[in-house]
Write a protein that holds these residues in place. Structure first.
Motif, PDB file in Angstrom:
ATOM      1  N   ALA A   1      34.475  69.660  18.323  1.00 40.36           N
ATOM      2  CA  ALA A   1      34.353  69.888  16.860  1.00 40.36           C
ATOM      3  C   ALA A   1      35.271  69.074  15.940  1.00 40.36           C
ATOM      4  O   ALA A   1      34.788  68.450  14.866  1.00 40.36           O
ATOM      5  N   ALA A   2      36.496  68.765  16.540  1.00 39.85           N
ATOM      6  CA  ALA A   2      37.377  67.690  15.742  1.00 39.85           C
ATOM      7  C   ALA A   2      36.768  66.176  15.815  1.00 39.85           C
ATOM      8  O   ALA A   2      36.767  65.419  15.057  1.00 39.85           O
ATOM      9  N   ALA A   3      36.006  66.074  16.938  1.00 42.86           N
ATOM     10  CA  ALA A   3      35.480  64.517  16.998  1.00 42.86           C
ATOM     11  C   ALA A   3      34.118  64.698  16.111  1.00 42.86           C
ATOM     12  O   ALA A   3      34.152  63.597  15.479  1.00 42.86           O
ATOM     13  N   PHE A   4      33.513  65.624  16.121  1.00 43.07           N
ATOM     14  CA  PHE A   4      32.334  65.664  15.012  1.00 43.07           C
ATOM     15  C   PHE A   4      33.002  65.612  13.614  1.00 43.07           C
ATOM     16  O   PHE A   4      32.516  64.677  12.608  1.00 43.07           O
ATOM     17  N   ARG A   5      34.173  66.050  13.272  1.00 43.91           N
ATOM     18  CA  ARG A   5      34.900  65.877  11.984  1.00 43.91           C
ATOM     19  C   ARG A   5      35.045  64.480  11.873  1.00 43.91           C
ATOM     20  O   ARG A   5      34.639  64.354  10.418  1.00 43.91           O
ATOM     21  N   LYS A   6      35.665  63.768  12.733  1.00 50.93           N
ATOM     22  CA  LYS A   6      35.903  62.718  12.317  1.00 50.93           C
ATOM     23  C   LYS A   6      34.864  61.688  12.269  1.00 50.93           C
ATOM     24  O   LYS A   6      34.831  60.516  11.382  1.00 50.93           O
ATOM     25  N   ILE A   7      33.651  61.872  13.063  1.00 52.40           N
ATOM     26  CA  ILE A   7      32.336  61.106  12.805  1.00 52.40           C
ATOM     27  C   ILE A   7      31.992  61.350  11.469  1.00 52.40           C
ATOM     28  O   ILE A   7      31.404  60.270  10.727  1.00 52.40           O
ATOM     29  N   ALA A   8      32.042  62.439  10.874  1.00 51.82           N
ATOM     30  CA  ALA A   8      31.271  62.651   9.449  1.00 51.82           C
ATOM     31  C   ALA A   8      32.183  61.984   8.560  1.00 51.82           C
ATOM     32  O   ALA A   8      31.693  61.659   7.541  1.00 51.82           O
ATOM     33  N   ALA A   9      33.534  62.418   8.697  1.00 52.57           N
ATOM     34  CA  ALA A   9      34.496  61.547   7.743  1.00 52.57           C
ATOM     35  C   ALA A   9      34.440  59.977   7.681  1.00 52.57           C
ATOM     36  O   ALA A   9      34.580  59.471   6.634  1.00 52.57           O
ATOM     37  N   ALA A  10      34.219  59.548   8.810  1.00 50.20           N
ATOM     38  CA  ALA A  10      33.770  57.868   8.919  1.00 50.20           C
ATOM     39  C   ALA A  10      32.596  57.437   8.432  1.00 50.20           C
ATOM     40  O   ALA A  10      32.242  56.415   8.346  1.00 50.20           O
ATOM     41  N   ARG A  11      31.711  58.536   8.354  1.00 47.71           N
ATOM     42  CA  ARG A  11      30.251  58.086   7.830  1.00 47.71           C
ATOM     43  C   ARG A  11      29.714  57.288   9.191  1.00 47.71           C
ATOM     44  O   ARG A  11      29.069  56.522   8.703  1.00 47.71           O
ATOM     45  N   ALA A  12      30.235  57.559  10.238  1.00 46.72           N
ATOM     46  CA  ALA A  12      29.595  56.544  11.552  1.00 46.72           C
ATOM     47  C   ALA A  12      28.210  57.139  11.999  1.00 46.72           C
ATOM     48  O   ALA A  12      27.956  58.360  11.843  1.00 46.72           O
ATOM     49  N   ARG A  13      27.419  56.232  12.172  1.00 45.46           N
ATOM     50  CA  ARG A  13      25.900  56.930  12.549  1.00 45.46           C
ATOM     51  C   ARG A  13      25.995  57.568  13.797  1.00 45.46           C
ATOM     52  O   ARG A  13      27.066  57.561  14.739  1.00 45.46           O
ATOM     53  N   PHE A  14      25.296  58.679  13.539  1.00 41.72           N
ATOM     54  CA  PHE A  14      25.075  59.842  14.516  1.00 41.72           C
ATOM     55  C   PHE A  14      23.707  59.898  14.766  1.00 41.72           C
ATOM     56  O   PHE A  14      22.931  60.126  13.846  1.00 41.72           O
TER      57      PHE A  14
ATOM     58  N   GLN B   1      28.502  69.976   7.009  1.00 42.74           N
ATOM     59  CA  GLN B   1      27.026  69.802   6.871  1.00 42.74           C
ATOM     60  C   GLN B   1      26.429  68.274   6.941  1.00 42.74           C
ATOM     61  O   GLN B   1      26.554  67.650   5.946  1.00 42.74           O
ATOM     62  N   PRO B   2      25.638  67.945   8.133  1.00 35.62           N
ATOM     63  CA  PRO B   2      25.556  66.401   8.292  1.00 35.62           C
ATOM     64  C   PRO B   2      24.255  66.141   7.291  1.00 35.62           C
ATOM     65  O   PRO B   2      23.608  66.967   7.374  1.00 35.62           O
ATOM     66  N   ASP B   3      24.591  64.949   6.369  1.00 38.17           N
ATOM     67  CA  ASP B   3      23.865  64.564   5.475  1.00 38.17           C
ATOM     68  C   ASP B   3      24.239  63.298   5.203  1.00 38.17           C
ATOM     69  O   ASP B   3      25.342  62.789   5.114  1.00 38.17           O
ATOM     70  N   GLY B   4      22.889  62.708   4.943  1.00 34.90           N
ATOM     71  CA  GLY B   4      23.156  61.220   4.441  1.00 34.90           C
ATOM     72  C   GLY B   4      22.652  60.243   5.448  1.00 34.90           C
ATOM     73  O   GLY B   4      22.148  60.454   6.232  1.00 34.90           O
ATOM     74  N   PRO B   5      22.607  59.168   5.015  1.00 32.43           N
ATOM     75  CA  PRO B   5      22.030  57.832   6.114  1.00 32.43           C
ATOM     76  C   PRO B   5      22.584  57.599   7.398  1.00 32.43           C
ATOM     77  O   PRO B   5      22.071  57.136   8.204  1.00 32.43           O
ATOM     78  N   TRP B   6      23.872  58.064   7.347  1.00 38.86           N
ATOM     79  CA  TRP B   6      24.633  58.141   8.685  1.00 38.86           C
ATOM     80  C   TRP B   6      24.109  58.970   9.672  1.00 38.86           C
ATOM     81  O   TRP B   6      24.248  58.834  10.951  1.00 38.86           O
ATOM     82  N   TYR B   7      23.360  60.028   9.325  1.00 42.27           N
ATOM     83  CA  TYR B   7      23.150  61.182  10.307  1.00 42.27           C
ATOM     84  C   TYR B   7      21.533  60.783  10.525  1.00 42.27           C
ATOM     85  O   TYR B   7      20.379  61.144   9.520  1.00 42.27           O
ATOM     86  N   VAL B   8      20.996  60.726  11.940  1.00 36.40           N
ATOM     87  CA  VAL B   8      19.617  60.239  12.040  1.00 36.40           C
ATOM     88  C   VAL B   8      18.931  61.385  13.166  1.00 36.40           C
ATOM     89  O   VAL B   8      19.709  61.636  13.982  1.00 36.40           O
ATOM     90  N   GLU B   9      17.893  61.954  12.786  1.00 40.55           N
ATOM     91  CA  GLU B   9      17.370  62.770  13.642  1.00 40.55           C
ATOM     92  C   GLU B   9      16.051  62.223  14.328  1.00 40.55           C
ATOM     93  O   GLU B   9      15.098  61.609  13.852  1.00 40.55           O
TER      94      GLU B   9
END
Length: 283
Positions: A132-145, A168-176
């Motif tokens: 969960a901490a890793a996910f938090r860092k990914i979101a904070a960096a807006r790194a593509r997921f 709440q993953p949202d934005g162009p960095w989050y790809v489904e």
């Protein structure tokens, strides 16, 4: 939530699933055909190719697997459109058992999930002990997921990790992707993105992708696969005897030994760990 979906691939995957269902519908009860609804991670790893021929030689049944996300696989069984289900979403599996639509849940094997990403690791998650901490860092960096986005067991765990991270993953960095695990890994590799994957599929695809394992070992990343029989009351075409025979085989010594050695020769380590007889192995 905004979604960037590869529409062509998603529609292609849905069409394939529909064609499989149309061409390989459940055989009448008592027939020689067994429909196994299972996950793309099991299919993509190649494990079914090692197990199903053994079962067919032993019993005379013919198995027709349908590989979709775990949510879809369980739903197929609940609608009487499969005879057995091999899945990896324990909470959802227990819900179907409690409702009486699926029966006799038994643990077959385990492996684990890992968080992978570009070796450069722009979000700086390498070595993080908590997923969960890793996910938090990914979101904070807006790194593509890249998310599977398909209600599979992997996707359900991913969503739970975002909740634990308070994101709440949202934005162009989050790809489904709307795809199975193999296709999701390929997309993450192409876009140099992070994703959550089971280790078995990653090992099977290791030579095709350049993604690095960055986070592993958190207990929440334990990945438990169980087989469930389909209640014959779900529909007139359920082959209950065939489904039970396949479920029994998957926890048999022969199948468990095949699982124990699967992948060792090619990858230097097993892709799954046999776990028949385990009680609540996911807790």
């Amino acid at each position: 939530m905004s979604q960037i979906v590869d529409r062509g691939r998603a529609l292609g995957g849905l069409l394939l699933a529909l064609l499989l269902l149309a061409g390989a519908g459940p055989a009448p009860a008592g027939s020689g055909t067994v429909i196994l609804a299972t996950t793309t991670s099991v299919q993509d790893s190649g494990l079914l190719d090692a197990l199903l021929p053994r079962f067919e030689r032993r019993t005379g049944y013919t198995v027709k697997p349908i590989a979709v996300g775990t949510g879809q696989a369980l739903a197929l069984g609940a609608r009487g459109e499969a005879d057995a289900v091999l899945a990896h979403a324990p909470a959802l599996e227990r819900k179907y058992v409690a409702e009486g639509r699926l029966l006799n849940r038994r643990v077959v094997m385990v492996n684990d999930f890992v968080i992978v990403g570009p070796p450069a690791d722009p979000a700086g998650i390498r070595g993080e002990r908590r997923a969960a901490a890793a996910f938090r860092k990914i979101a904070a960096a807006r790194a593509r997921f890249v998310s599977r986005g398909d209600r599979s067991g992997t996707h359900l765990l991913e969503l739970a990790l975002w909740r634990q991270a308070g994101v709440q993953p949202d934005g162009p960095w989050y790809v489904e992707a709307g795809q199975g695990m193999g296709a999701t890994l390929a997309l993450a590799d192409d876009r140099q993105a992070y994703t959550l994957t089971d280790r078995g599929t990653l090992l099977a695809y290791g030579r095709r992708v350049r993604l690095a394992v960055l986070v592993e070992g958190d207990r929440v990343l334990r990945n438990v696969y169980a087989v469930l029989e389909v209640n014959p009351a779900n529909g007139p075409r359920v082959n209950a005897a065939g489904g039970r025979a396949l479920a029994d085989f998957l926890i048999s010594p022969e199948a468990q030994e095949a699982i124990r050695t699967f992948g060792v020769e090619r990858y230097g380590q097993p892709l799954f760990v046999p776990a028949a007889g385990a009680r609540d192995a996911d807790e």
